[in-house]
Scaffold this motif. Sequence first.
Motif, PDB file in Angstrom:
ATOM      1  N   LYS A  14      -6.968  -6.732  -3.989  1.00 56.36           N
ATOM      2  CA  LYS A  14      -6.883  -5.666  -3.087  1.00 56.36           C
ATOM      3  C   LYS A  14      -8.132  -4.610  -3.584  1.00 56.36           C
ATOM      4  O   LYS A  14      -8.619  -4.567  -4.893  1.00 56.36           O
ATOM      5  CB  LYS A  14      -5.800  -4.690  -3.345  1.00 56.36           C
ATOM      6  CG  LYS A  14      -5.631  -3.531  -2.390  1.00 56.36           C
ATOM      7  CD  LYS A  14      -4.309  -2.884  -2.810  1.00 56.36           C
ATOM      8  CE  LYS A  14      -4.168  -1.777  -1.677  1.00 56.36           C
ATOM      9  NZ  LYS A  14      -2.764  -0.818  -1.715  1.00 56.36           N
ATOM     10  N   ARG A  71      -2.041  -9.143   4.560  1.00 62.10           N
ATOM     11  CA  ARG A  71      -1.842 -10.045   3.539  1.00 62.10           C
ATOM     12  C   ARG A  71      -1.309 -11.535   4.495  1.00 62.10           C
ATOM     13  O   ARG A  71      -0.458 -11.531   5.203  1.00 62.10           O
ATOM     14  CB  ARG A  71      -0.998 -10.004   2.642  1.00 62.10           C
ATOM     15  CG  ARG A  71      -1.162 -11.233   1.550  1.00 62.10           C
ATOM     16  CD  ARG A  71       0.028 -10.614   0.391  1.00 62.10           C
ATOM     17  NE  ARG A  71      -0.241  -9.565  -0.519  1.00 62.10           N
ATOM     18  CZ  ARG A  71      -0.941  -9.621  -1.515  1.00 62.10           C
ATOM     19  NH1 ARG A  71      -1.647 -10.544  -1.734  1.00 62.10           N
ATOM     20  NH2 ARG A  71      -1.303  -8.273  -2.017  1.00 62.10           N
ATOM     21  N   ILE A  92      -6.128 -11.410   1.045  1.00 63.75           N
ATOM     22  CA  ILE A  92      -5.913 -10.103   1.902  1.00 63.75           C
ATOM     23  C   ILE A  92      -7.177  -9.868   2.649  1.00 63.75           C
ATOM     24  O   ILE A  92      -8.151 -10.159   2.266  1.00 63.75           O
ATOM     25  CB  ILE A  92      -6.030  -8.940   0.869  1.00 63.75           C
ATOM     26  CG1 ILE A  92      -4.937  -8.982  -0.381  1.00 63.75           C
ATOM     27  CG2 ILE A  92      -6.138  -7.353   1.407  1.00 63.75           C
ATOM     28  CD1 ILE A  92      -4.915  -7.931  -1.406  1.00 63.75           C
TER      29      ILE A  92
END
Length: 397
Positions: A322, A340, A345
């Motif tokens: 992230k 996701r 991600i």
Amino acid sequence: MQRRKFDILFIAVSLLLAFSSFPQTHAAETRFTVVIDAGHGGNDPGAIGRRGKEKNINLSVALKLGRLIRQNCPDTRVVYTRERDVFVPLHRRAEIANDAKADLFISIHTNSVASRNRSVSGTETYTLGLHRTQENLEVAKKENAVILIEDDYKQRYAGFNPNSSESYIIFEFLQDKNMAQSVSFATSVQKCFRNANRTDKGVHQAGFLVLRATSMPSVLIELGYITNPTEEAYLMSEQGSSTLAKSIYRAFLNYKGGKVSSAQLAAEPESMPTPAEEETAAAPQPQAQAVRTQAPPKQDMAAASVAGKPVFKIQILTSDRKLPSRSKLFKGLSPVDSYRENGIIKYTYGADTNYNKILRLKRNKVDSKFKDAFIIAFKDGQKVNINQAIREFKRNR
């Protein structure tokens, strides 16, 4: 007494032979195997620069990478597709990896462009998939063209013509079960290259035959441009090839879960995301879980409130971790959402039920910043086939 000694010796030898015939221990069974593929070779020189040939650069980096792994990772088996200047067909390279039951396949190459673009430089790493830009297609064409020097290539590759864009349609519906792991390793490779002060051109997808036939996570690395005189000199130098090999080695340790020295970790920047993963719009899409990075834009709130209608978004890049909501890697685009999928991600910009608005937003604001960006669609919180979403939008207009 002598008879007793003989009996003891006989028992000892018998026990030794018995234990030696037992299956390998669990530790041996779980050894990690990596196959390192030095692209081109023999009568296939690959790309040619002013002073060097791609095949030699690839081999130099491949052997150095293999030595680093063998010296520092005793639980890892290193297999080369070639260790000298010989020609190995593409299908044979994949067979070597499959026969070795490899856990990872690394194909090493050197890039090139037309003479009028000699200033182009940088590293990039590819995973298997459908190209989303002409540039990525051209890279695949160059690497696949090696099959033309194989006598039986038409039969061996089922009529595949590496110079025909139509042949690459076969990659459009390809579902690679190793995609998430391949992208994860490719992301780490590019991060380590950037940490070594190499120009980062990101992670991409394209239709490489050598990756298509492998049954494990696989990547194809382009070390740099041999057609750029400055980069060619670096690629051919001892320092350059060693630095590139060490960068891939660090990425290998990260992927495998090995330990890097504290000094190496301190020098590493925040997670390096990839430019947009070139997904195929026609392939069925797996369910994806949305993850919001910050407050949604007004247009996103309005779109999400319309139940049962497709919501179109622009995917700009991907990462294995992230990113901060204000990351400079978003290149000024804000707000940015994420979701996701397959352990990766993926970041998006904009959201609207009007496909035309998103298309204009992409052309006017995104394409100049992210050349590989593309439009995706969600419906009732789940990712859906983009072509079906567009058809539904047209029906409901």
